[in-house]
Design a protein around this motif. Structure first.
Motif, PDB file in Angstrom:
ATOM      1  N   ARG A 167       0.812  -1.218   0.000  1.00  0.00           N
ATOM      2  CA  ARG A 167       0.000   0.000   0.000  1.00  0.00           C
ATOM      3  C   ARG A 167       0.844   1.266   0.000  1.00  0.00           C
ATOM      4  NH1 ARG A 167      -4.327  -1.728   4.652  1.00  0.00           N
ATOM      5  NH2 ARG A 167      -5.241  -3.440   3.476  1.00  0.00           N
ATOM      6  N   GLY A 169       4.551   2.484  -1.470  1.00  0.00           N
ATOM      7  CA  GLY A 169       5.873   2.458  -2.097  1.00  0.00           C
ATOM      8  C   GLY A 169       6.401   1.103  -2.523  1.00  0.00           C
ATOM      9  N   ALA A 171       4.775  -1.235  -4.342  1.00  0.00           N
ATOM     10  CA  ALA A 171       3.942  -1.869  -5.370  1.00  0.00           C
ATOM     11  C   ALA A 171       4.594  -1.800  -6.745  1.00  0.00           C
ATOM     12  CB  ALA A 171       2.563  -1.200  -5.410  1.00  0.00           C
ATOM     13  N   VAL A 203      -5.483  -3.368  -8.516  1.00  0.00           N
ATOM     14  CA  VAL A 203      -4.462  -3.217  -9.567  1.00  0.00           C
ATOM     15  C   VAL A 203      -3.258  -2.480  -8.971  1.00  0.00           C
ATOM     16  CG1 VAL A 203      -3.939  -2.301 -11.851  1.00  0.00           C
ATOM     17  CG2 VAL A 203      -6.272  -3.058 -11.317  1.00  0.00           C
ATOM     18  N   PRO A 204      -2.101  -3.159  -8.863  1.00  0.00           N
ATOM     19  CA  PRO A 204      -0.933  -2.471  -8.301  1.00  0.00           C
ATOM     20  C   PRO A 204      -0.525  -1.325  -9.227  1.00  0.00           C
ATOM     21  CG  PRO A 204      -0.538  -4.839  -8.517  1.00  0.00           C
ATOM     22  CD  PRO A 204      -1.776  -4.526  -9.280  1.00  0.00           C
ATOM     23  N   GLY A 205      -0.166  -0.191  -8.625  1.00  0.00           N
ATOM     24  CA  GLY A 205       0.230   0.964  -9.430  1.00  0.00           C
ATOM     25  C   GLY A 205      -0.925   1.877  -9.751  1.00  0.00           C
ATOM     26  N   GLY A 207      -4.284   3.980  -8.021  1.00  0.00           N
ATOM     27  CA  GLY A 207      -4.939   4.429  -6.788  1.00  0.00           C
ATOM     28  C   GLY A 207      -4.032   5.291  -5.934  1.00  0.00           C
ATOM     29  N   HIS A 208      -4.657   6.260  -5.285  1.00  0.00           N
ATOM     30  CA  HIS A 208      -3.887   7.120  -4.387  1.00  0.00           C
ATOM     31  C   HIS A 208      -4.799   7.687  -3.318  1.00  0.00           C
ATOM     32  CE1 HIS A 208      -0.989  10.140  -2.994  1.00  0.00           C
ATOM     33  NE2 HIS A 208      -0.074   9.382  -3.585  1.00  0.00           N
ATOM     34  N   ARG A 209      -4.239   7.884  -2.131  1.00  0.00           N
ATOM     35  CA  ARG A 209      -5.005   8.431  -1.021  1.00  0.00           C
ATOM     36  C   ARG A 209      -5.455   9.862  -1.282  1.00  0.00           C
ATOM     37  NH1 ARG A 209      -5.665   6.607   4.480  1.00  0.00           N
ATOM     38  NH2 ARG A 209      -7.388   5.258   3.998  1.00  0.00           N
ATOM     39  N   ASN A 253     -10.236   8.539  -7.797  1.00  0.00           N
ATOM     40  CA  ASN A 253      -8.963   8.362  -7.077  1.00  0.00           C
ATOM     41  C   ASN A 253      -8.088   7.282  -7.732  1.00  0.00           C
ATOM     42  OD1 ASN A 253     -10.700   6.235  -6.256  1.00  0.00           O
ATOM     43  ND2 ASN A 253      -9.354   5.832  -4.505  1.00  0.00           N
ATOM     44  N   VAL A 258       2.786   6.724  -8.478  1.00  0.00           N
ATOM     45  CA  VAL A 258       4.217   6.759  -8.800  1.00  0.00           C
ATOM     46  C   VAL A 258       4.794   5.343  -8.893  1.00  0.00           C
ATOM     47  CG1 VAL A 258       5.109   7.018  -6.432  1.00  0.00           C
ATOM     48  CG2 VAL A 258       6.352   8.040  -8.338  1.00  0.00           C
ATOM     49  N   ASP A 259       4.252   4.414  -8.101  1.00  0.00           N
ATOM     50  CA  ASP A 259       4.721   3.024  -8.220  1.00  0.00           C
ATOM     51  C   ASP A 259       4.384   2.460  -9.603  1.00  0.00           C
ATOM     52  OD1 ASP A 259       5.273   3.440  -5.566  1.00  0.00           O
ATOM     53  OD2 ASP A 259       4.469   1.520  -4.881  1.00  0.00           O
ATOM     54  N   PHE A 294      12.580   2.425  -4.644  1.00  0.00           N
ATOM     55  CA  PHE A 294      11.837   3.224  -3.659  1.00  0.00           C
ATOM     56  C   PHE A 294      12.512   3.117  -2.291  1.00  0.00           C
ATOM     57  CE2 PHE A 294       8.595   4.372  -0.638  1.00  0.00           C
ATOM     58  CZ  PHE A 294       7.951   5.444  -1.239  1.00  0.00           C
TER      59      PHE A 294
END
Ligand SMILES: CC(=O)SCCNC(=O)CCNC(=O)[C@H](O)C(C)(C)COP(=O)(O)OP(=O)(O)OC[C@H]1O[C@@H](n2cnc3c(N)ncnc32)[C@H](O)[C@@H]1OP(=O)(O)O
Length: 328
Positions: A167, A169, A171, A203-205, A207-209, A253, A258-259, A294
């Protein structure tokens, strides 16, 4: 005639047993006498000057020999046995004289080769852009709390590093794995995203808070701009952007984070630079090298947060009790 190169480590570094029989079975043209092993040669016994196994292998056997990596209990790319340390065979003086940077050092130590400048520059941009993201994110928070508990630099650093994961950095590798698999299999973004949903995997990469479709992550934009200008191909990144277009149609969202940007662009670096075989690319993605970017980058910021707390003489942290709902 005896070879001047004797098989076997110096007596003070003796390995278990000797490798003569393994060598002669692999290399029929080599006789035990040629090897001059201390167990099998009158010249070897007690001779403290004979070279190590790697020395023998590299200097005595033709380069076309079968894979002899099995003879090396430790395989390293940093040599400290000569006049100066070498990174993957490149002496430090050469690294300094050529004006190489940390991206070049990473390419030598991690990927065992000198990559083109646009690749090492990309690595450096990743490191710079991921170095810090303020005090509120998981890693910095942990580091700050630990430093304020009076712990030392290393403890504060690792307590922050330990939050790096799926969740936060961590991913990048999974983003590279899933984007590569989906692109290589020719899945449409719809098929890919809905297939992941069916499997119950985010999906990795994506989504963001905080970041949204109308409030993009500047780091992602900078990476994309550099790659579009300098990479020969950005097919994996463009695929990730198509995936983002689809996920944004579902929720605001679900941006490419960035990952995801680093994961997809590193696939483009690996595939487009011509410096890696397909097998090597698969191995790098499978082993998971990319979260290392990262981890390395954020260590810079976490060390800074530790120093800040110490310099400002911050007291023990206690979380505001107003945030806590006490239940039975
Ligand atoms: C530098 C960085 O750390 S970037 C983040 C790296 N991590 C990833 O890329 C992993 C995938 N992404 C995620 O897990 C999340 O989007 C996070 C952790 C980044 C952000 O999470 P949050 O802002 O807390 O979103 P939240 O958990 O509230 O999700 C809301 C809904 O959006 C959807 N959603 C969020 N992310 C995704 C995703 N990657 N794929 C599909 N759906 C998603 C889900 O429907 C989720 O509902 P659910 O809890 O029922 O599954």
């Amino acid at each position: 005639m005896h070879s001047p190169y004797f098989l076997g480590p110096p007596p003070n570094k003796r390995l278990d047993g000797c490798n003569c029989n393994r060598i002669t079975s692999l290399f029929p043209s080599v006789s035990i006498t040629d090897i001059g092993c201390n167990s099998h040669s009158e010249f070897g016994a007690g001779n403290r000057d004979y070279p190590s196994i790697p020395d023998f292998i590299f200097r005595f056997l033709p380069s076309s020999s079968p894979d002899f990596s099995q003879f090396f209990p430790f395989q390293i790319s940093t040599s400290s046995s000569g006049e100066e340390p070498c990174y993957a065979g490149v002496p430090m003086s050469s690294i300094v004289e050529q004006g190489l940077g940390v991206g070049d050092v990473i390419s030598l130590l991690w990927f065992k080769r000198s990559l083109p400048r646009y690749c090492t520059k990309f690595i450096e941009i990743c490191i710079m852009l991921c170095a810090d993201h303020g005090p509120c994110v998981s890693g910095a928070h942990n580091t700050i709390v630990t430093a304020r508990a009076g712990k030392d630099l290393v403890s504060s650093l690792v307590s922050g590093l330990l939050t790096i994961g799926p969740r936060f950095g961590g991913a990048i590798d999974d983003a590279a794995r899933f984007f590569k698999d989906a692109y290589d299999r020719g899945l449409t973004p719809y098929e890919f995203v809905e297939g992941m949903k069916k499997k119950g995997i985010r999906v990795p990469g994506i989504g963001h808070r905080i970041k949204r479709g109308d409030n993009r992550d500047k780091r992602v934009e900078l990476l994309q701009l550099f790659a579009r200008t300098n990479f020969p191909s950005v097919k994996y990144m463009e695929y990730a952007v198509q995936v983002e277009t689809y996920t944004l149609s579902k929720a605001n969202n679900l941006v490419l984070n960035v990952d995801g940007a680093i994961g997809s662009l590193f696939l483009d670096l690996l595939a487009g630079s011509g410096m890696f075989t397909k097998q090597e690319i698969d191995e790098i993605v499978e082993i998971g090298y990319l979260n290392g970017l990262f981890v390395l980058a954020r260590s810079i910021g976490l060390i800074g947060h530790t120093f800040d707390q110490k310099r400002l003489k911050q007291p023990l942290y206690r979380h505001p009790w107003e945030d806590v709902l006490y239940t039975k």
